[in-house]
Design a protein around this motif. Structure first.
Motif, PDB file in Angstrom:
ATOM      1  N   VAL A  62      25.953 -24.421   6.589  1.00 20.61           N
ATOM      2  CA  VAL A  62      26.707 -23.737   5.592  1.00 20.61           C
ATOM      3  C   VAL A  62      26.046 -24.017   4.029  1.00 20.61           C
ATOM      4  O   VAL A  62      25.690 -23.412   3.344  1.00 20.61           O
ATOM      5  N   LEU A  63      25.965 -25.506   4.368  1.00 16.51           N
ATOM      6  CA  LEU A  63      25.099 -25.915   2.918  1.00 16.51           C
ATOM      7  C   LEU A  63      23.803 -25.667   2.711  1.00 16.51           C
ATOM      8  O   LEU A  63      23.539 -25.134   1.633  1.00 16.51           O
ATOM      9  N   ARG A  64      22.875 -25.608   3.810  1.00 14.95           N
ATOM     10  CA  ARG A  64      21.490 -25.104   3.719  1.00 14.95           C
ATOM     11  C   ARG A  64      21.315 -23.731   3.191  1.00 14.95           C
ATOM     12  O   ARG A  64      20.631 -23.306   2.393  1.00 14.95           O
ATOM     13  N   SER A  65      22.234 -22.845   3.870  1.00 14.79           N
ATOM     14  CA  SER A  65      22.198 -21.457   4.146  1.00 14.79           C
ATOM     15  C   SER A  65      22.507 -21.136   2.382  1.00 14.79           C
ATOM     16  O   SER A  65      22.090 -20.521   1.805  1.00 14.79           O
ATOM     17  N   SER A  66      23.604 -21.811   1.921  1.00 15.98           N
ATOM     18  CA  SER A  66      24.010 -21.610   0.504  1.00 15.98           C
ATOM     19  C   SER A  66      23.232 -21.918  -0.422  1.00 15.98           C
ATOM     20  O   SER A  66      22.761 -21.128  -1.451  1.00 15.98           O
ATOM     21  N   VAL A  67      22.651 -23.120  -0.349  1.00 19.59           N
ATOM     22  CA  VAL A  67      21.465 -23.723  -1.424  1.00 19.59           C
ATOM     23  C   VAL A  67      20.299 -22.785  -1.283  1.00 19.59           C
ATOM     24  O   VAL A  67      19.924 -22.635  -2.290  1.00 19.59           O
ATOM     25  N   THR A  68      19.904 -22.590  -0.145  1.00 20.23           N
ATOM     26  CA  THR A  68      18.512 -21.977   0.102  1.00 20.23           C
ATOM     27  C   THR A  68      18.563 -20.526  -0.427  1.00 20.23           C
ATOM     28  O   THR A  68      17.742 -19.975  -1.314  1.00 20.23           O
ATOM     29  N   TRP A  69      19.411 -19.720   0.025  1.00 21.05           N
ATOM     30  CA  TRP A  69      19.508 -18.198  -0.284  1.00 21.05           C
ATOM     31  C   TRP A  69      20.162 -18.204  -1.663  1.00 21.05           C
ATOM     32  O   TRP A  69      19.660 -17.293  -2.378  1.00 21.05           O
ATOM     33  N   GLY A  70      21.073 -19.160  -2.080  1.00 19.81           N
ATOM     34  CA  GLY A  70      21.431 -19.020  -3.567  1.00 19.81           C
ATOM     35  C   GLY A  70      20.332 -19.298  -4.684  1.00 19.81           C
ATOM     36  O   GLY A  70      20.129 -18.402  -5.469  1.00 19.81           O
ATOM     37  N   LEU A  71      19.347 -20.171  -4.198  1.00 15.71           N
ATOM     38  CA  LEU A  71      18.586 -20.573  -5.070  1.00 15.71           C
ATOM     39  C   LEU A  71      17.346 -19.493  -5.012  1.00 15.71           C
ATOM     40  O   LEU A  71      16.758 -19.039  -6.033  1.00 15.71           O
ATOM     41  N   THR A  72      17.093 -19.003  -3.728  1.00 16.79           N
ATOM     42  CA  THR A  72      16.172 -18.041  -3.468  1.00 16.79           C
ATOM     43  C   THR A  72      16.541 -16.828  -4.369  1.00 16.79           C
ATOM     44  O   THR A  72      15.744 -16.054  -5.179  1.00 16.79           O
ATOM     45  N   THR A  73      17.701 -16.274  -4.132  1.00 20.16           N
ATOM     46  CA  THR A  73      18.054 -15.116  -5.025  1.00 20.16           C
ATOM     47  C   THR A  73      18.251 -15.245  -6.572  1.00 20.16           C
ATOM     48  O   THR A  73      17.580 -14.334  -7.058  1.00 20.16           O
ATOM     49  N   ALA A  74      18.540 -16.465  -6.909  1.00 17.81           N
ATOM     50  CA  ALA A  74      18.763 -16.594  -8.364  1.00 17.81           C
ATOM     51  C   ALA A  74      17.137 -16.778  -8.938  1.00 17.81           C
ATOM     52  O   ALA A  74      17.146 -16.120 -10.032  1.00 17.81           O
ATOM     53  N   ILE A  75      16.263 -17.371  -8.176  1.00 15.33           N
ATOM     54  CA  ILE A  75      15.006 -17.465  -8.962  1.00 15.33           C
ATOM     55  C   ILE A  75      14.283 -16.310  -8.683  1.00 15.33           C
ATOM     56  O   ILE A  75      13.460 -15.620  -9.461  1.00 15.33           O
ATOM     57  N   HIS A  76      14.625 -15.432  -7.742  1.00 19.01           N
ATOM     58  CA  HIS A  76      13.810 -13.957  -7.509  1.00 19.01           C
ATOM     59  C   HIS A  76      14.427 -13.024  -8.568  1.00 19.01           C
ATOM     60  O   HIS A  76      13.581 -12.413  -9.327  1.00 19.01           O
ATOM     61  N   ASP A  77      15.901 -12.877  -8.774  1.00 16.54           N
ATOM     62  CA  ASP A  77      16.567 -12.269 -10.095  1.00 16.54           C
ATOM     63  C   ASP A  77      15.702 -12.857 -11.308  1.00 16.54           C
ATOM     64  O   ASP A  77      15.544 -11.873 -12.246  1.00 16.54           O
ATOM     65  N   PHE A  78      15.552 -13.943 -11.639  1.00 24.62           N
ATOM     66  CA  PHE A  78      15.252 -14.477 -12.931  1.00 24.62           C
ATOM     67  C   PHE A  78      13.797 -14.057 -13.072  1.00 24.62           C
ATOM     68  O   PHE A  78      13.430 -13.439 -14.234  1.00 24.62           O
ATOM     69  N   LEU A  79      12.987 -14.273 -12.094  1.00 25.19           N
ATOM     70  CA  LEU A  79      11.506 -14.047 -12.478  1.00 25.19           C
ATOM     71  C   LEU A  79      11.334 -12.431 -12.608  1.00 25.19           C
ATOM     72  O   LEU A  79      10.703 -11.828 -13.250  1.00 25.19           O
ATOM     73  N   GLN A  80      12.423 -11.429 -11.725  1.00 25.50           N
ATOM     74  CA  GLN A  80      12.339 -10.215 -11.855  1.00 25.50           C
ATOM     75  C   GLN A  80      12.731  -9.632 -13.167  1.00 25.50           C
ATOM     76  O   GLN A  80      12.045  -8.730 -13.987  1.00 25.50           O
ATOM     77  N   ARG A  81      13.802 -10.321 -13.737  1.00 24.46           N
ATOM     78  CA  ARG A  81      14.151 -10.090 -15.032  1.00 24.46           C
ATOM     79  C   ARG A  81      13.148 -10.155 -16.157  1.00 24.46           C
ATOM     80  O   ARG A  81      12.901  -9.468 -17.258  1.00 24.46           O
ATOM     81  N   LYS A  82      12.585 -11.422 -15.788  1.00 19.64           N
ATOM     82  CA  LYS A  82      11.394 -11.822 -16.979  1.00 19.64           C
ATOM     83  C   LYS A  82      10.261 -10.769 -16.922  1.00 19.64           C
ATOM     84  O   LYS A  82       9.773 -10.201 -17.901  1.00 19.64           O
ATOM     85  N   ALA A  83       9.999 -10.275 -15.608  1.00 14.09           N
ATOM     86  CA  ALA A  83       8.672  -9.329 -15.619  1.00 14.09           C
ATOM     87  C   ALA A  83       9.249  -8.147 -16.180  1.00 14.09           C
ATOM     88  O   ALA A  83       8.342  -7.257 -17.001  1.00 14.09           O
ATOM     89  N   HIS A  84      10.452  -7.764 -16.157  1.00 13.88           N
ATOM     90  CA  HIS A  84      10.813  -6.381 -16.656  1.00 13.88           C
ATOM     91  C   HIS A  84      10.800  -6.652 -18.156  1.00 13.88           C
ATOM     92  O   HIS A  84      10.626  -5.495 -18.889  1.00 13.88           O
ATOM     93  N   SER A  85      11.287  -7.693 -18.725  1.00 16.25           N
ATOM     94  CA  SER A  85      11.341  -7.970 -20.243  1.00 16.25           C
ATOM     95  C   SER A  85       9.917  -7.709 -20.796  1.00 16.25           C
ATOM     96  O   SER A  85       9.718  -7.190 -21.690  1.00 16.25           O
ATOM     97  N   LYS A  86       9.000  -8.439 -20.191  1.00 13.91           N
ATOM     98  CA  LYS A  86       7.624  -8.390 -20.482  1.00 13.91           C
ATOM     99  C   LYS A  86       7.031  -7.039 -20.553  1.00 13.91           C
ATOM    100  O   LYS A  86       6.628  -6.401 -21.318  1.00 13.91           O
ATOM    101  N   LYS A  87       7.394  -6.077 -19.549  1.00 10.97           N
ATOM    102  CA  LYS A  87       7.034  -4.723 -19.299  1.00 10.97           C
ATOM    103  C   LYS A  87       7.548  -3.863 -20.598  1.00 10.97           C
ATOM    104  O   LYS A  87       6.792  -3.137 -21.037  1.00 10.97           O
ATOM    105  N   GLU A  88       8.846  -4.147 -20.701  1.00 14.04           N
ATOM    106  CA  GLU A  88       9.573  -3.502 -21.816  1.00 14.04           C
ATOM    107  C   GLU A  88       8.893  -3.793 -23.121  1.00 14.04           C
ATOM    108  O   GLU A  88       8.899  -2.841 -24.069  1.00 14.04           O
ATOM    109  N   MET A  89       8.540  -4.993 -23.206  1.00 13.91           N
ATOM    110  CA  MET A  89       7.961  -5.541 -24.426  1.00 13.91           C
ATOM    111  C   MET A  89       6.532  -4.599 -24.748  1.00 13.91           C
ATOM    112  O   MET A  89       6.055  -4.481 -25.981  1.00 13.91           O
ATOM    113  N   LYS A  90       5.685  -4.529 -23.737  1.00 11.30           N
ATOM    114  CA  LYS A  90       4.490  -4.171 -23.905  1.00 11.30           C
ATOM    115  C   LYS A  90       4.721  -2.458 -24.281  1.00 11.30           C
ATOM    116  O   LYS A  90       3.695  -2.071 -24.743  1.00 11.30           O
ATOM    117  N   ASP A  91       5.615  -1.766 -23.307  1.00 17.18           N
ATOM    118  CA  ASP A  91       5.908  -0.479 -23.688  1.00 17.18           C
ATOM    119  C   ASP A  91       6.195  -0.247 -25.116  1.00 17.18           C
ATOM    120  O   ASP A  91       6.055   1.014 -25.569  1.00 17.18           O
TER     121      ASP A  91
END
Length: 306
Positions: free
Chosen positions: A277-306
Motif C-alpha cells: 500500500v505504501l509503495r503503490s501510494s508513493v510510486t503512483w502518486g509521485l508518477t502521476t503528480a510529476i507527469h501532470d506537472f510536466l504536462q502542464r509546463k509543456a502546455h504552458s510553454k506551447k501556449e506562450m509560443k502560440d
C-alpha cells in the motif's frame, strides 16, 4: 489572486486532457513525460520495493526483511536497481505514450468515454508486458538473496539464459512467468487510466492546489490496483526468481506452491500488504503528480509560443 491562479490551473488541467486534436497527439511528448516521471518515482521508492520483494519471496515480516538487507550490507542494498530503473523508465515511455496514441486513434477529439480509456489502457498494458517482461525477469533473479552466489551479476544471468535453446530462452529464460505478467499489466493499466482522470477532475473542482488532485488520484488508483492484483504480483515474483531449466515448475505448480507455502490462507498471501500500500501510494502518486506537472509546463510553454 489565489482563486484566480487555482481557476487558471484547473482550466489548464482540463484542457491538457481534453485537447487531443488528432495528429498533434502523435508526437514524442507523451513518451518523454512518461519516461521522466517513472524514472524519478522509481529511484525514490526503490528501497521500499526491495523490502517488499523479500517478503513476497520468503513470506517474512517487515522487520525481518529489513534486518536481512541490513545484514547483507550497504553494498548489496541497491543491488538490482539498474534493471528496474531501466524497465520502469521504458514502462513510463510505453505506458503513457502508447496510451496517449491509442486514445487518439480511438477518438481524436475528447472528452473520452470510460470504454475508450479502458481499451487504450488495456492495450498499452499488453505492449508494456511484451516489451518489459525480460527486464522484470532479470530483476527478480538479482533481488533473490538465494541467487547471489550463483548469479552475482546481470551478465551471469544473461549468460545462463543464452545457454538454453531458442524456445528455452523465451519460455524458461526471458519470458518465464509471462502469462500472469500479461494479465497483471493489462488489467492494471486499464484500471489506472480508466479512473485516474475522473478522480483528479473531481478533486480539482474542490479548489485544491493543482498538484494535490494528481497526487491523490495516482495514490488511490495505484493502491487499489495493486491490492486487487497482489496475488498475481506474488506469483510473478516467485515464478521469475527460479533459474535453471531443470528446476522450472509449471504455472499451475507455481501457483499451488505459493498457496501451500502461505498456509492456504488469503491473509498470508497478502503478507506485506502494508508495504505494498505504501509503495503503490508513493510510486503512483509521485508518477502521476510529476507527469501532470510536466504536462502542464509543456502546455504552458506551447501556449506562450502560440
Amino acid at each position: 489572486m489565489d482563486e484566480q491562479n487555482n481557476s487558471s490551473g484547473k482550466e489548464l488541467q482540463q484542457r491538457t486532457r481534453a485537447e487531443v486534436p488528432g495528429k498533434k497527439s502523435w508526437h514524442s511528448q507523451a513518451y518523454t513525460l512518461g519516461a521522466i516521471s517513472n524514472f524519478m518515482s522509481t529511484f525514490l521508492t526503490f528501497p521500499i520495493y526491495k523490502v517488499v520483494f523479500r517478503q513476497q519471496i520468503h513470506a517474512m515480516a517487515v522487520s525481518e526483511a529489513v534486518r536481512q538487507l541490513w545484514h547483507e550490507g550497504p553494498q548489496y542494498f541497491y543491488r538490482g536497481i539498474y534493471p528496474p530503473l531501466l524497465s520502469k523508465t521504458l514502462q513510463g515511455t510505453l505506458l503513457f505514450g502508447t496510451y496517449d496514441s491509442l486514445l487518439c486513434f480511438l477518438s481524436p477529439v475528447g472528452p473520452h468515454s470510460l470504454g475508450q480509456r479502458w481499451t487504450a489502457g488495456l492495450m498499452s498494458g499488453v505492449v508494456e508486458a511484451v516489451a518489459l517482461s525480460p527486464f522484470e525477469r532479470v530483476q527478480n533473479v538479482l533481488q533473490d538473496a538465494r541467487k547471489q552466489a550463483s548469479f552475482p551479476s546481470t551478465f551471469s544471468i544473461l549468460k545462463e539464459f543464452n545457454s538454453y535453446g531458442l524456445w528455452g530462452r523465451l519460455s524458461l529464460g526471458y519470458y518465464r512467468g509471462f502469462w500472469p505478467v500479461l494479465v497483471r499489466n493489462s488489467l492494471g493499466s486499464a484500471l489506472y487510466f480508466s479512473f485516474k482522470d475522473p478522480i483528479q477532475d473531481g478533486l480539482a473542482r474542490q479548489g485544491l492546489p493543482h498538484w494535490v488532485p494528481a497526487l491523490v488520484s495516482g495514490s488511490v488508483n495505484g493502491t487499489i490496483t495493486c491490492l486487487v492484483l497482489y496475488p498475481l504480483i506474488v506469483l510473478v515474483a516467485n515464478m521469475q526468481s527460479h533459474i535453471g531449466w531443470q528446476r522450472m515448475p509449471s504455472l499451475w505448480a507455481s501457483a499451488q506452491d505459493v498457496w501451500d507455502t502461505r498456509g492456504r490462507k488469503i491473509l498470508l498471501i497478502y503478507r506485506g500488504g502494508s508495504l505494498i500500500v505504501l509503495r503503490s501510494s508513493v510510486t503512483w502518486g509521485l508518477t502521476t503528480a510529476i507527469h501532470d506537472f510536466l504536462q502542464r509546463k509543456a502546455h504552458s510553454k506551447k501556449e506562450m509560443k502560440d
